[in-house]
Design a protein around this motif. Structure first.
Motif, PDB file in Angstrom:
ATOM      1  N   ASP A 177     134.448 -61.325 -98.373  1.00 30.31           N
ATOM      2  CA  ASP A 177     135.750 -60.840 -98.856  1.00 30.31           C
ATOM      3  C   ASP A 177     135.575 -59.928-100.068  1.00 30.31           C
ATOM      4  O   ASP A 177     136.157 -58.841-100.132  1.00 30.31           O
ATOM      5  N   ASN A 178     134.784 -60.362-101.036  1.00 29.91           N
ATOM      6  CA  ASN A 178     134.562 -59.536-102.222  1.00 29.91           C
ATOM      7  C   ASN A 178     133.830 -58.254-101.875  1.00 29.91           C
ATOM      8  O   ASN A 178     134.077 -57.196-102.461  1.00 29.91           O
ATOM      9  N   ALA A 179     132.898 -58.348-100.903  1.00 29.68           N
ATOM     10  CA  ALA A 179     132.147 -57.156-100.501  1.00 29.68           C
ATOM     11  C   ALA A 179     133.063 -56.121 -99.858  1.00 29.68           C
ATOM     12  O   ALA A 179     132.931 -54.913-100.113  1.00 29.68           O
ATOM     13  N   VAL A 180     133.987 -56.575 -99.027  1.00 30.89           N
ATOM     14  CA  VAL A 180     134.939 -55.642 -98.403  1.00 30.89           C
ATOM     15  C   VAL A 180     135.808 -54.996 -99.477  1.00 30.89           C
ATOM     16  O   VAL A 180     136.069 -53.789 -99.450  1.00 30.89           O
ATOM     17  N   ALA A 181     136.246 -55.801-100.423  1.00 32.61           N
ATOM     18  CA  ALA A 181     137.085 -55.258-101.496  1.00 32.61           C
ATOM     19  C   ALA A 181     136.328 -54.233-102.336  1.00 32.61           C
ATOM     20  O   ALA A 181     136.897 -53.217-102.756  1.00 32.61           O
ATOM     21  N   GLU A 182     135.041 -54.481-102.559  1.00 34.13           N
ATOM     22  CA  GLU A 182     134.261 -53.595-103.423  1.00 34.13           C
ATOM     23  C   GLU A 182     133.732 -52.371-102.698  1.00 34.13           C
ATOM     24  O   GLU A 182     133.739 -51.254-103.237  1.00 34.13           O
ATOM     25  N   HIS A 183     133.278 -52.554-101.465  1.00 37.28           N
ATOM     26  CA  HIS A 183     132.588 -51.468-100.762  1.00 37.28           C
ATOM     27  C   HIS A 183     133.388 -50.871 -99.609  1.00 37.28           C
ATOM     28  O   HIS A 183     132.979 -49.867 -99.032  1.00 37.28           O
ATOM     29  N   GLY A 184     134.531 -51.481 -99.280  1.00 37.62           N
ATOM     30  CA  GLY A 184     135.331 -50.983 -98.174  1.00 37.62           C
ATOM     31  C   GLY A 184     134.911 -51.596 -96.855  1.00 37.62           C
ATOM     32  O   GLY A 184     133.776 -52.059 -96.711  1.00 37.62           O
ATOM     33  N   PRO A 185     135.833 -51.597 -95.872  1.00 36.76           N
ATOM     34  CA  PRO A 185     135.554 -52.276 -94.601  1.00 36.76           C
ATOM     35  C   PRO A 185     134.629 -51.508 -93.665  1.00 36.76           C
ATOM     36  O   PRO A 185     134.127 -52.080 -92.701  1.00 36.76           O
ATOM     37  N   ASP A 186     134.389 -50.229 -93.928  1.00 33.46           N
ATOM     38  CA  ASP A 186     133.653 -49.408 -92.964  1.00 33.46           C
ATOM     39  C   ASP A 186     132.144 -49.383 -93.176  1.00 33.46           C
ATOM     40  O   ASP A 186     131.404 -48.891 -92.330  1.00 33.46           O
ATOM     41  N   ARG A 193     123.439 -50.765 -82.354  1.00 34.32           N
ATOM     42  CA  ARG A 193     124.823 -51.119 -82.666  1.00 34.32           C
ATOM     43  C   ARG A 193     124.917 -51.720 -84.070  1.00 34.32           C
ATOM     44  O   ARG A 193     123.926 -52.189 -84.622  1.00 34.32           O
ATOM     45  N   ALA A 194     126.118 -51.706 -84.610  1.00 30.06           N
ATOM     46  CA  ALA A 194     126.313 -52.251 -85.965  1.00 30.06           C
ATOM     47  C   ALA A 194     127.706 -52.843 -86.088  1.00 30.06           C
ATOM     48  O   ALA A 194     128.665 -52.337 -85.493  1.00 30.06           O
ATOM     49  N   TRP A 195     127.791 -53.927 -86.851  1.00 33.50           N
ATOM     50  CA  TRP A 195     129.085 -54.468 -87.267  1.00 33.50           C
ATOM     51  C   TRP A 195     129.329 -53.990 -88.689  1.00 33.50           C
ATOM     52  O   TRP A 195     128.449 -54.099 -89.550  1.00 33.50           O
ATOM     53  N   SER A 196     130.527 -53.500 -88.935  1.00 33.01           N
ATOM     54  CA  SER A 196     130.894 -53.116 -90.292  1.00 33.01           C
ATOM     55  C   SER A 196     131.264 -54.367 -91.092  1.00 33.01           C
ATOM     56  O   SER A 196     131.454 -55.458 -90.530  1.00 33.01           O
ATOM     57  N   TYR A 197     131.393 -54.201 -92.404  1.00 38.30           N
ATOM     58  CA  TYR A 197     131.841 -55.310 -93.240  1.00 38.30           C
ATOM     59  C   TYR A 197     133.210 -55.800 -92.799  1.00 38.30           C
ATOM     60  O   TYR A 197     133.494 -57.005 -92.786  1.00 38.30           O
ATOM     61  N   GLY A 198     134.096 -54.859 -92.427  1.00 41.78           N
ATOM     62  CA  GLY A 198     135.435 -55.249 -91.980  1.00 41.78           C
ATOM     63  C   GLY A 198     135.390 -56.052 -90.698  1.00 41.78           C
ATOM     64  O   GLY A 198     136.130 -57.041 -90.542  1.00 41.78           O
ATOM     65  N   GLU A 199     134.540 -55.634 -89.753  1.00 44.59           N
ATOM     66  CA  GLU A 199     134.416 -56.365 -88.493  1.00 44.59           C
ATOM     67  C   GLU A 199     133.835 -57.757 -88.729  1.00 44.59           C
ATOM     68  O   GLU A 199     134.288 -58.741 -88.126  1.00 44.59           O
ATOM     69  N   LEU A 200     132.830 -57.850 -89.583  1.00 43.92           N
ATOM     70  CA  LEU A 200     132.233 -59.148 -89.879  1.00 43.92           C
ATOM     71  C   LEU A 200     133.256 -60.060 -90.548  1.00 43.92           C
ATOM     72  O   LEU A 200     133.356 -61.250 -90.213  1.00 43.92           O
ATOM     73  N   GLN A 201     134.040 -59.522 -91.453  1.00 40.40           N
ATOM     74  CA  GLN A 201     135.079 -60.319 -92.102  1.00 40.40           C
ATOM     75  C   GLN A 201     136.100 -60.817 -91.088  1.00 40.40           C
ATOM     76  O   GLN A 201     136.478 -61.997 -91.097  1.00 40.40           O
ATOM     77  N   GLN A 202     136.537 -59.947 -90.188  1.00 39.55           N
ATOM     78  CA  GLN A 202     137.523 -60.343 -89.188  1.00 39.55           C
ATOM     79  C   GLN A 202     136.978 -61.445 -88.285  1.00 39.55           C
ATOM     80  O   GLN A 202     137.673 -62.443 -88.014  1.00 39.55           O
TER      81      GLN A 202
END
Length: 552
Positions: free
Chosen positions: A47-56, A66-75
């Motif tokens: 959660d903090n990583a998405v807030a700091e670095h963005g979901p993409d 292939r890759a999962w973004s921070y936003g996808e991993l959070q979801q």
């Protein structure tokens, strides 16, 4: 020892912590180790990583590109938490067992359990049903989440009361399908920093595994000591490595460290050393974690070129010799970062980087930790002596219901079971293991566990297992076996016993060297003398070395 108000409804882990007077001393000597009383490690890591670095920003990569973004991993982590709480009734403090190879869904499940306030028990996919059953008995999970390819042994071990949920398959009830039906919106449970977050099983030196207990703050502490000060990662780094996520070495290097610093991680389900190096090079990896055995194998195949894109190469899991360090340096230009850690401590606590490295030594205490040498009575020997390695820092040994707590913790120190020497500058040099642990190709193997497996073979009267030095693997499992009368100890019987062990316990634990003997050495009271077997192996090695030198 005061503890904050727990968020756990199921109080099993807090109720089964060792008595406070048997804990090691804990020190939080760095500003970054001053954690708040309320802390959920998953909220910090995703959660903090998405807030700091963005979901993409890319978070998890796979060898197929292939890759999962921070936003996808959070979801997906949130969806896992929703499935656990909404569908399966998991409450904070419940244990959830995980089983699978290194892949993104295993990471999502790990984060999801923590977000739900659960306690993670990640297990090796290679474990057999008897080993899994032991861990289930010790940790008492209410749910098991498994890669669909790893279900057979788990289902054989699982009691009827344990809900088993598969992921990655085609079944409608698969975790991935159930997650797709969830919103991905979840309020992370407000756990205490000293609520137990994970239970980490170790290989048992007495045949019974120990289960280490780690808090939410512990998960972050290794990132804020070893990773922050030795690796010095940035958000642009790409981590890669061979250790399974069930090993805390792999959990730190491939999940916690990259997420803590906004970096990404390449997850490989299965790869030999050269294949791993190829995947890492293709993914643009900058930090690699693997054992000395793997680095030697890569050089043996003349593929040191695959490592030249790395910024940092970490060697841990077994002793790194000066010869291997020099060979990697000459072939790649890399100064291998050596280190020693322990499941009890979560990750590496002695290391060095860059020009602080002294080849042949393991390094100095990582910032946030301090270490020394103790004698057999627990007295501090200080520099210039050889003895038992002992360490104190922000993490420490807490065993789940295990009398061996009093052996590992001595006068507040964590005593690792390794013999080291320390010089005047605080550099530690490895000498040997001081217990029955065999470290082979980075895997910890308890000799008594292998002995117990061999004893189950119908033709075996008794056996003894030790570690034998090996130029490729560092150490291999060597078994001295007494067969019942009339059974011939030949190559076929040797392979039969090896295959039997592979089918009984995790295959990597099998004895690569099986020696048939008529009797085992014992003292007058009948106690098996493993040291005499070690001495015979040492004499054999000396003779071979001398013969080689005379031929040269």
């Amino acid at each position: 020892m005061s503890m904050t108000q727990s968020a756990h409804v199921d109080t099993f882990t807090r109720d089964h912590l060792p008595p406070a007077n048997t804990w090691p001393a804990l020190e939080f000597s760095l500003p970054e180790l001053q954690y708040p009383e309320r802390l959920n490690a998953a909220a910090v890591l995703i959660d903090n990583a998405v807030a700091e670095h963005g979901p993409d920003r890319p978070a998890l990569r796979t060898p197929d590109g292939r890759a999962w973004s921070y936003g996808e991993l959070q979801q997906r982590a949130n969806q896992v938490a929703q499935v656990l709480t909404d569908d399966l009734g998991v409450v904070p403090g419940n244990r959830v067992l995980l089983r699978g190879p290194n892949n993104p869904w295993l990471v999502a499940a790990w984060l999801g359990v923590l977000k739900a306030g659960g306690v993670v028990v990640t297990t090796m996919p290679m474990l057999r049903s008897s080993e899994i059953a032991t861990l289930i008995h010790l940790t008492k999970p209410v749910v098991a989440i498994s890669d669909h390819r790893c279900l057979d042994e788990l289902k054989e071990a699982a009691p009827d009361a344990l809900t088993v949920l598969a992921y990655g398959g085609a079944d409608n009830g698969d975790l991935t399908n159930r997650c797709a039906e969830k919103s991905g919106k979840f309020t992370t449970v407000d756990t205490a920093a000293d609520d137990v977050a994970l239970l980490g099983p170790t290989s048992g030196t007495t045949g019974k595994p120990k289960v280490t207990m780690h808090f939410h703050r512990d998960v972050l502490a290794n990132a804020d000591t070893f990773a922050r000060h030795i690796l010095q990662p940035t958000a642009e780094d790409v981590f890669a490595g061979s250790p399974p996520l069930a090993f805390t070495f792999g959990l730190g290097g491939l999940v916690v460290f990259p997420l803590r610093f906004g970096a990404s991680s390449l997850l490989t389900e299965k790869a030999g050393p050269v294949e791993l190096a190829q995947y890492a090079a293709k993914a643009g990896a900058t930090i690699l974690f693997t054992a000395p055995t793997a680095y030697r194998a890569i050089l043996k195949e003349n593929r040191g070129d695959l490592l030249r894109g790395l910024r940092v190469a970490v060697s841990a899991g077994e002793h790194l010799s000066k010869e291997t360090w020099v060979a990697v340096r000459e072939a790649t230009g890399l100064r291998l970062v050596n280190g020693i850690g322990a499941t009890e401590m979560l990750h590496v606590f002695i290391s060095a980087a860059g020009y602080d490295i002294r080849p042949g030594t393991t390094g100095r205490a990582v910032p946030g930790y301090r270490a020394t040498i103790l004698d057999e009575d627990g007295n501090d020997l200080g520099p210039g002596h050889t003895g038992r390695l002992a360490v104190i820092g922000p993490t420490g040994c807490r065993y789940l219901d295990d009398p061996r707590q009093s052996t590992y913790v001595v006068h507040g120190w964590n005593v690792t079971g390794d013999t080291f020497s320390m010089d005047e500058d605080g550099y530690f040099t490895y000498q040997a293991r001081s217990d029955d642990m065999i470290v082979s190709s980075g895997y910890n193997i308890g000799a008594p566990e292998v002995e117990a497996a061999i004893d189950q073979h119908p033709d075996v009267v008794e056996n003894a297992v030790i570690g034998r030095s090996d130029p490729e693997r560092g150490t291999v499992v060597c078994a001295f076996v007494v067969l019942r009368e009339g059974v011939v100890g030949d190559a076929a019987k040797r392979k039969e016993i090896q295959d039997f062990v592979k089918a009984t316990i995790a295959p990597y634990k099998y004895p690569r060297d099986v020696r048939f003997v008529t009797e085992l050495p014992r003292n007058p009271s009948g106690k098996l003398q493993h040291f005499k077997l070690r001495d015979s192996i040492a004499d054999e090695t000396e003779q071979l070395t001398a013969a080689g030198q005379s031929q040269a």
